[in-house]
Design an enzyme around this catalytic site. Structure first.
Site, PDB file in Angstrom:
ATOM      1  CG  PHE A 140      -1.918   1.177   1.129  1.00 15.87           C
ATOM      2  CD1 PHE A 140      -3.085   1.044   0.390  1.00 15.87           C
ATOM      3  CD2 PHE A 140      -1.655   2.398   1.722  1.00 15.87           C
ATOM      4  CE1 PHE A 140      -3.979   2.105   0.260  1.00 15.87           C
ATOM      5  CE2 PHE A 140      -2.544   3.460   1.604  1.00 15.87           C
ATOM      6  CZ  PHE A 140      -3.710   3.310   0.868  1.00 15.87           C
ATOM      7  CG  ASP A 225       5.642   3.694   1.639  1.00 16.34           C
ATOM      8  OD1 ASP A 225       5.677   4.326   2.714  1.00 16.34           O
ATOM      9  OD2 ASP A 225       4.616   3.580   0.949  1.00 16.34           O
ATOM     10  CE  LYS A 254      -0.157   5.453   7.748  1.00 17.11           C
ATOM     11  NZ  LYS A 254      -1.574   5.717   8.017  1.00 17.11           N
TER      12      LYS A 254
HETATM   13  C1  PLP Z   1       3.035   2.446   3.732  1.00 15.91           C
HETATM   14  C2  PLP Z   1       2.122   3.548   3.370  1.00 15.91           C
HETATM   15  N1  PLP Z   1       2.413   4.352   2.335  1.00 15.91           N
HETATM   16  C3  PLP Z   1       1.621   5.372   1.985  1.00 15.91           C
HETATM   17  C4  PLP Z   1       0.452   5.630   2.647  1.00 15.91           C
HETATM   18  C5  PLP Z   1      -0.422   6.770   2.215  1.00 15.91           C
HETATM   19  O1  PLP Z   1      -0.319   7.818   3.091  1.00 15.91           O
HETATM   20  P1  PLP Z   1      -1.396   9.008   3.064  1.00 15.91           P
HETATM   21  O2  PLP Z   1      -2.707   8.426   3.457  1.00 15.91           O
HETATM   22  O3  PLP Z   1      -0.853  10.023   4.029  1.00 15.91           O
HETATM   23  O4  PLP Z   1      -1.430   9.532   1.670  1.00 15.91           O
HETATM   24  C6  PLP Z   1       0.096   4.827   3.733  1.00 15.91           C
HETATM   25  C7  PLP Z   1      -1.161   5.058   4.459  1.00 15.91           C
HETATM   26  O5  PLP Z   1      -1.683   4.209   5.136  1.00 15.91           O
HETATM   27  C8  PLP Z   1       0.946   3.763   4.101  1.00 15.91           C
HETATM   28  O6  PLP Z   1       0.644   2.943   5.120  1.00 15.91           O
END
Ligand code: PLP
Length: 400
Positions: A140, A225, A254
């Protein structure tokens, strides 16, 4: 009509229906406790989905925000501001390898910048055909179009096609599949050090280091990520530090500003300089309020880590003991990112029953309950959380 009921009716009449929200309206928070519009108190063990790492209304962060709010809010990136510079220096200083920082507002936005930069790096070096991204199944990375396209969960793609072309997916944790997927057209491999939204899935030991080796051999970049795993979530400031891996680029968001919208892309000198003047931008990126909070959060998280590791060990031990009753099959994750894997009961139902007992957690799919509490959760709060979760699991009806 209770305050909650009338607010939810108004929400349902006006907000787009894209979220599956619990029938709870939260109005106040302090540390790991939150209160709803009807005055009920909850122990918050999901913390804005791994975001409020220092607890609600943390006084140090409130002070940082308040001081900045009285000084300067926002001037855009037409100008420099001290807080953004200090934050970039501090962020780079938390790693051994990052020398350049691009500030933005969310996880998706930091991944979008990371993926764009990976392509531009190769294009600038005369290899525009090196534009493919390899990503993992069940990953994700966010909801903007490039981040969505590398996200390895087709359920999030439906209705939004065509996706960004040039993306391949390989099973997470499978180094042989990664080796086979990398080639002369690969720009980068993007991977989460622990897959959060897949149900808190750590990779096999050595996987990230192997990914580093394979991407280097293939002339591709390694993109981490760390949106969910970073900022102390797994017990170190960054999860990749556990394996001593050096990526080319890394995304964060986050917990970066403890719930104030903030994202960052960290880059090595070699790659980061390719985000050349005019090539990428964000109006709010590095705005003074977010930068001031993130700067304070970074210092506070560093201080909170030792105690958080002790509470994490306690949580793993006590949650692990729930296996004896038969409905918990596994407790996985690292630090304060924990997946409780259930058997014979529905995770969504357990989450609902936990909420009735004053505990906030969330379900990933129908088998996993995620705990991602504040790093400042106390030992007594951890014990209360396990007790309430155990009661919820015991009360859940058996799945047919
Ligand atoms: C690993 C990871 N990358 C990216 C995101 C996306 O972040 P945002 O919701 O701040 O766009 C999330 C959100 O849960 C995530 O867990």
């Amino acid at each position: 009509m209770a305050a909650t009921e009338s607010l939810i009716q108004r929400a349902q009449a006006v907000l787009t229906p894209n979220y599956r929200q619990a029938p709870v309206v939260l109005v106040r928070g302090e540390g790991s406790r939150v209160w709803d519009a009807d005055g009920n108190e909850y122990l918050d063990c999901i913390a804005g989905i791994a975001t409020v790492a220092l607890g609600h209304c943390n006084p140090v962060l409130v002070r940082a925000l308040d001081e900045q709010a009285r000084t300067l809010w926002h001037v855009s990136n037409l100008f420099f501001t001290p807080r953004a510079i200090e934050l970039a220096e501090a962020l780079a200083g938390t790693t051994t390898w990052a020398k350049r920082v691009f500030l933005c507002n969310s996880g998706a936005e930091s991944n979008e910048a990371m993926l764009k930069l990976a392509r531009k790096y190769h294009a600038d070096r005369g290899e525009p055909q090196r534009n493919e991204i390899v990503a993992c199944t069940n990953s994700f990375h966010g909801r903007t179009m490039f981040a969505l396209s590398v996200t390895g969960q087709p359920k999030y793609h439906h209705g939004f096609e065509p996706l960004v072309p040039g993306v391949k997916h390989v099973p997470y944790g499978d180094a042989d599949a990664l080796r086979a997927a990398l080639g002369p057209r690969t720009a980068a491999f993007i991977v989460e050090p622990v897959q959060g939204e897949a149900g808190v899935m750590p990779p096999p030991a050595g996987y990230l280091a192997k990914a580093r080796e394979l991407t280097r051999e293939a002339g591709a970049l390694l993109l981490l990520d760390e949106v969910q795993t970073g900022m102390g979530r797994t017990g170190r400031m960054w999860a990749h530090a556990w394996e001593g891996v050096v990526p080319d680029l890394m995304s964060s968001a986050k917990a970066l500003a403890n719930g104030y919208p903030m994202g960052a892309l960290l880059a090595s000198e070699q790659v980061g300089q390719h985000l050349s003047p005019g090539s990428h931008a964000s109006t709010f990126g590095g705005n003074a309020l977010g930068a001031a909070v993130a700067l304070a959060a970074l210092r506070e998280i560093e201080r909170a880590l030792p105690a958080a590791q002790a509470v994490s060990a306690r949580l793993f031990e006590r949650l692990g003991a729930l296996r004896a009753a038969g409905r918990v099959v596994e407790v996985r994750g690292r630090g304060m990112l924990i997946g409780v894997v259930l058997r014979g009961v529905d995770a969504g139902e357990v989450v609902r029953l936990a909420r009735e007992r004053g505990l906030l957690v969330n379900a990933i799919g129908d088998q996993v309950v995620r705990l991602a509490p504040a790093l400042t959760l106390s030992a007594a709060e951890a014990d209360a959380a396990v007790e309430r979760l155990a009661a919820a699991i015991a009360a859940a009806p058996a799945k047919p």
